[in-house]
Scaffold this active site. Sequence first.
Site, PDB file in Angstrom:
ATOM      1  N   ASP A  71       0.913  -1.233  -0.096  1.00 53.06           N
ATOM      2  CA  ASP A  71      -0.011   0.054   0.149  1.00 53.06           C
ATOM      3  C   ASP A  71       1.055   1.387  -0.173  1.00 53.06           C
ATOM      4  O   ASP A  71       2.131   1.231   0.512  1.00 53.06           O
ATOM      5  CB  ASP A  71      -0.930   0.042   1.354  1.00 53.06           C
ATOM      6  CG  ASP A  71      -1.667   1.367   1.569  1.00 53.06           C
ATOM      7  OD1 ASP A  71      -2.451   1.652   0.648  1.00 53.06           O
ATOM      8  OD2 ASP A  71      -1.313   1.899   2.661  1.00 53.06           O
TER       9      ASP A  71
ATOM     10  N   TYR B  55      -0.175   5.084   0.890  1.00 55.32           N
ATOM     11  CA  TYR B  55      -0.403   6.068   1.801  1.00 55.32           C
ATOM     12  C   TYR B  55      -0.611   5.483   3.325  1.00 55.32           C
ATOM     13  O   TYR B  55      -1.311   4.710   3.527  1.00 55.32           O
ATOM     14  CB  TYR B  55      -1.566   6.678   1.543  1.00 55.32           C
ATOM     15  CG  TYR B  55      -1.702   7.421   0.012  1.00 55.32           C
ATOM     16  CD1 TYR B  55      -0.807   8.618  -0.100  1.00 55.32           C
ATOM     17  CD2 TYR B  55      -2.221   6.747  -0.952  1.00 55.32           C
ATOM     18  CE1 TYR B  55      -0.889   9.340  -1.264  1.00 55.32           C
ATOM     19  CE2 TYR B  55      -2.123   7.487  -2.276  1.00 55.32           C
ATOM     20  CZ  TYR B  55      -1.578   8.720  -2.510  1.00 55.32           C
ATOM     21  OH  TYR B  55      -1.587   9.350  -3.795  1.00 55.32           O
TER      22      TYR B  55
ATOM     23  N   ARG C 289      -7.696  12.773   6.486  1.00 51.95           N
ATOM     24  CA  ARG C 289      -7.480  11.220   6.191  1.00 51.95           C
ATOM     25  C   ARG C 289      -8.776  10.484   6.404  1.00 51.95           C
ATOM     26  O   ARG C 289      -9.076   9.424   5.689  1.00 51.95           O
ATOM     27  CB  ARG C 289      -6.271  10.537   7.049  1.00 51.95           C
ATOM     28  CG  ARG C 289      -5.925   9.039   6.959  1.00 51.95           C
ATOM     29  CD  ARG C 289      -5.429   8.728   5.457  1.00 51.95           C
ATOM     30  NE  ARG C 289      -5.060   7.433   5.302  1.00 51.95           N
ATOM     31  CZ  ARG C 289      -4.860   6.733   4.212  1.00 51.95           C
ATOM     32  NH1 ARG C 289      -5.114   7.573   3.111  1.00 51.95           N
ATOM     33  NH2 ARG C 289      -4.528   5.411   4.513  1.00 51.95           N
TER      34      ARG C 289
ATOM     35  N   SER D 279      -2.485   0.745  -4.791  1.00 50.44           N
ATOM     36  CA  SER D 279      -3.069   1.657  -4.061  1.00 50.44           C
ATOM     37  C   SER D 279      -4.250   2.413  -4.623  1.00 50.44           C
ATOM     38  O   SER D 279      -4.383   2.246  -5.872  1.00 50.44           O
ATOM     39  CB  SER D 279      -1.812   3.085  -4.024  1.00 50.44           C
ATOM     40  OG  SER D 279      -2.299   4.350  -3.514  1.00 50.44           O
ATOM     41  N   ASN D 280      -5.093   3.003  -3.576  1.00 49.48           N
ATOM     42  CA  ASN D 280      -6.225   3.769  -4.289  1.00 49.48           C
ATOM     43  C   ASN D 280      -5.832   4.996  -5.146  1.00 49.48           C
ATOM     44  O   ASN D 280      -6.510   5.588  -5.808  1.00 49.48           O
ATOM     45  CB  ASN D 280      -7.085   4.320  -3.113  1.00 49.48           C
ATOM     46  CG  ASN D 280      -7.789   3.196  -2.615  1.00 49.48           C
ATOM     47  OD1 ASN D 280      -8.115   2.111  -2.908  1.00 49.48           O
ATOM     48  ND2 ASN D 280      -8.138   3.247  -1.119  1.00 49.48           N
TER      49      ASN D 280
END
Length: 232
Positions: free
Chosen positions: A18, A20, A49, A124-125
């Site tokens: 991942d 972040y 966040r 990742s998003n």
Amino acid sequence: MTGPLLQRLEGVRACVFDAYGTLFDFASAASRAIDVPEDKRAALTALWRDKQLQYTWLRSLQNRYVDFRQVTGEALDFALETLGLDASLHEKLMDLYLGLEPFPEVPTVLRTLRASGFRTAILSNGSPAMLDALVSRAGLADAFDAVLSVDAVGVFKTHPKAYQYALDTLRLPARAISFQSSNAWDAYAASDFGMRVVWCNRYGQRRERLPGAPDFEIGTLAELPVLLGVSG
């Protein structure tokens, strides 16, 4: 301890991370924004966040996908308004988010894994443009075999399509991948999907009551090579 760990991780061929909070410190955007009052930086980081993640999950449930840059910007606007901060900070903070600082151990860990024959990737998003900026500004452009954005499948983690995308791209079965995330919800979901999972619990989170169970819990990624039988 080493023997059982190696046995449990036997057959791992790729390490997928991942981005972040795992490789890159999302708090480093607000912490470097000198126009944000120092006493509000931590609150801004936390609220920004939290809303960012909430919006990814809610949009996935509504089947209303937009890329992560839009989600991040909308979450930032919510946080700025809530904390009474000037909306003009938006552009500066969004640019700082493109250059988040990697955690100190990250470059060495990635070099060690690659030198030991492991393939490395990000899942990742983040949008492709956001991830390209992150890895290039951090000087890590050559540290990964693949940088994968869920934008390719049009749904955010924790949807199974996101994890399947990594398998399809790397052409590996789930059990041949060790997935690392600092986000408990992500770690549990990847485990439930079938990957080997190392939860990098940087923030001292409690264990989730969700399907799945990470194989290991570590404090920083500096502990990862040992789990894979690699010396630094």
